[in-house]
Design a protein around this motif. Structure first.
Motif, mmCIF file in Angstrom:
data_model
loop_
_atom_site.group_PDB
_atom_site.id
_atom_site.type_symbol
_atom_site.label_atom_id
_atom_site.label_comp_id
_atom_site.label_asym_id
_atom_site.label_seq_id
_atom_site.Cartn_x
_atom_site.Cartn_y
_atom_site.Cartn_z
ATOM 1 N N UNK A 161 0.826 -1.202 0.000
ATOM 2 C CA UNK A 161 0.000 0.000 0.000
ATOM 3 C C UNK A 161 0.861 1.253 0.000
ATOM 4 N N UNK A 162 1.934 1.239 0.779
ATOM 5 C CA UNK A 162 2.819 2.401 0.888
ATOM 6 C C UNK A 162 3.474 2.721 -0.449
ATOM 7 N N UNK A 163 3.796 1.685 -1.221
ATOM 8 C CA UNK A 163 4.448 1.896 -2.509
ATOM 9 C C UNK A 163 3.601 2.740 -3.461
ATOM 10 N N UNK A 164 2.311 2.800 -3.223
ATOM 11 C CA UNK A 164 1.415 3.552 -4.097
ATOM 12 C C UNK A 164 1.182 4.979 -3.604
ATOM 13 N N UNK A 165 1.858 5.370 -2.505
ATOM 14 C CA UNK A 165 1.679 6.691 -1.935
ATOM 15 C C UNK A 165 2.873 7.578 -2.243
ATOM 16 N N UNK A 166 2.621 8.877 -2.336
ATOM 17 C CA UNK A 166 3.706 9.825 -2.600
ATOM 18 C C UNK A 166 4.539 10.077 -1.342
ATOM 19 N N UNK A 167 3.902 10.016 -0.191
ATOM 20 C CA UNK A 167 4.600 10.258 1.069
ATOM 21 C C UNK A 167 5.413 9.028 1.478
ATOM 22 N N UNK A 168 6.715 9.187 1.752
ATOM 23 C CA UNK A 168 7.506 8.029 2.192
ATOM 24 C C UNK A 168 7.123 7.614 3.614
ATOM 25 N N UNK A 169 6.780 6.348 3.765
ATOM 26 C CA UNK A 169 6.459 5.778 5.071
ATOM 27 C C UNK A 169 7.302 4.526 5.232
ATOM 28 N N UNK A 170 8.037 4.459 6.330
ATOM 29 C CA UNK A 170 8.938 3.320 6.546
ATOM 30 C C UNK A 170 8.227 2.229 7.329
#
Length: 413
Positions: free
Chosen positions: A90-99
């Motif tokens: 899911x994170x890969x599809x977001x512009x904001x980097x989330x670790x």
């Protein structure tokens, strides 16, 4: 109802659609708005109903907008990897980097410590490895403002109560708590009462509308003929994959060899495997290089295989909760599947108890060439149904399972 109607940002609603989440499942529709409001949540829904996305989607929005730090506790290595991968996708599809980092026992701690350098916005962890990393000063527990207990029933069933209490004492007292589980025995309810503050309670009834599309079958067969019947069932299924549950690692090894001798590509899967070997077996199963995996409950709990058509109880589960979780490996994410239990005359009484506790009744089948000849033994039933209090034997099993799961020593399963 679209995901955007639940209060998700356009970016996360789009991420959900790209994951082929066409519309929210009942648990997602109920949980997402409550989590976005910052409420504690107590949620019960069947395995495979979309619980991970139900908490992952809103929590990622809170991480983006409010700088939340999220800790997700899970009972097994496989589930830690599964949940971590789901959230990363899911994170890969977001512009904001989330670790997003997943940590678990059974592997070297050093690479995980390296991953944690800098920050972890979302940490998925098994309890023992989390405490190890806290002891190494690789994690600051006071930074987490949201706690998720995923598969809470299994966390307690595996004997993690002491570790959970130690972790709770290290977390900030002001935090959002989310407790998700497929079943809610008394010990899980007690834990919920202790940590949740005026929670939103979400119970997705297992009715005809929400029940996973699982055809449940019960085939009566003599003990000595179970392996041969299993071979026939698998051969009759063509190339369809099957997950077979057994009671111990020794049976897993023996039965996998027996299936292989019949020309079936099979492998055991149990608690004494290294993490590398576990990952290899699962990869081969997912790619259909293996047709059958023979697993114990400890190892099989975290298995998540897309479009798995069949689960077979070669040995009956010991509790209703175990039965629910076993058959929930099939018919995930709106799919369909079959769950077959091999019931011997000796285990008939036990299976009837399972049916009574689960408020169901499965018609017994008889297969030509495998008609049972044995007589039922009065009072038999494979050890009976586990109750709320663990027996001394169960406590020893849970301790061994917990130690092995965190990579400290082999389990006795």
């Amino acid at each position: 109802m679209p995901f955007s109607a639940l209060g998700l940002s356009p970016a996360l609603a789009l991420a959900a659609s790209k994951k082929k989440f066409l519309q929210p499942t009942p648990i997602q529709a109920a949980a997402i708005p409550a989590i976005l409001r910052g409420e504690d949540v107590l949620a019960q829904a069947a395995t495979g109903s979309g619980k991970t996305a139900a908490f992952a989607l809103p929590l990622l929005q809170l991480v983006q907008g409010a700088g939340r730090k999220v800790l997700i506790l899970v009972p097994t290595r496989e589930l830690a990897m599964q949940v971590g991968q789901e959230i990363k996708s899911l994170v890969q599809m977001l512009a904001t980097p989330i670790k997003v980092v997943a940590v678990f026992g059974g592997v070297s701690i050093n690479p995980q410590m390296m991953q944690l350098r800098g920050r972890a916005d979302v940490l998925v962890a098994t309890p023992g490895r989390l405490l190890d990393l806290i002891g190494q000063n690789a994690i600051k527990p006071e930074a987490f403002t949201t706690l998720v207990l995923d598969e809470a029933d299994r966390l307690l069933d595996m004997g993690f109560s002491e570790e959970i209490n130690r972790i709770l004492a290290l977390l900030p007292s002001q935090r959002q708590n989310l407790l998700f589980s497929a079943t809610f025995p008394s010990n899980v309810n007690a834990l919920a009462d202790a940590i949740l503050q005026q929670p939103t309670r979400i119970i997705i009834e297992n009715n005809a509308e929400n029940r996973p599309d699982i055809l449940q079958r019960a085939i009566v067969v003599d003990e000595a003929q179970r392996a041969d019947l299993l071979v026939q069932l698998i051969l009759d299924s063509g190339d369809a994959r099957a997950l077979v549950f057994v009671a111990s690692k020794n049976i897993a090894e023996q039965l996998a060899r027996y299936l292989a001798s019949a020309g079936i590509k099979a492998a055991p899967f149990h608690g004494e495997f290294s993490q590398g070997r576990r990952s290899q077996v699962l990869a081969e199963f997912k790619s259909s290089n293996l047709q059958v995996v023979v697993a114990t409950d400890l190892a099989g709990r975290g298995i998540d295989i897309d479009d798995l058509p069949c689960v077979i109880n070669f040995d009956l589960p010991r509790s209703p909760a175990d039965y629910t979780h076993r058959i929930g490996r099939t018919a995930r994410a709106g799919g369909s599947g079959v769950a077959i239990s091999l019931v011997t005359p000796h285990s008939e009484a036990h299976f009837r108890l399972l049916e009574k506790r689960l408020e169901m009744r499965i018609v017994r089948e008889h297969i030509d060439g495998f008609i049972a000849q044995e007589q039922a033994v009065a009072g038999s039933g494979e050890g009976g149904i586990k109750g709320a209090r663990m027996s001394k034997k169960d406590k020893l099993r849970a301790a061994a399972a917990r130690a092995q799961q965190e990579g400290h020593e082999p389990d006795s399963n």
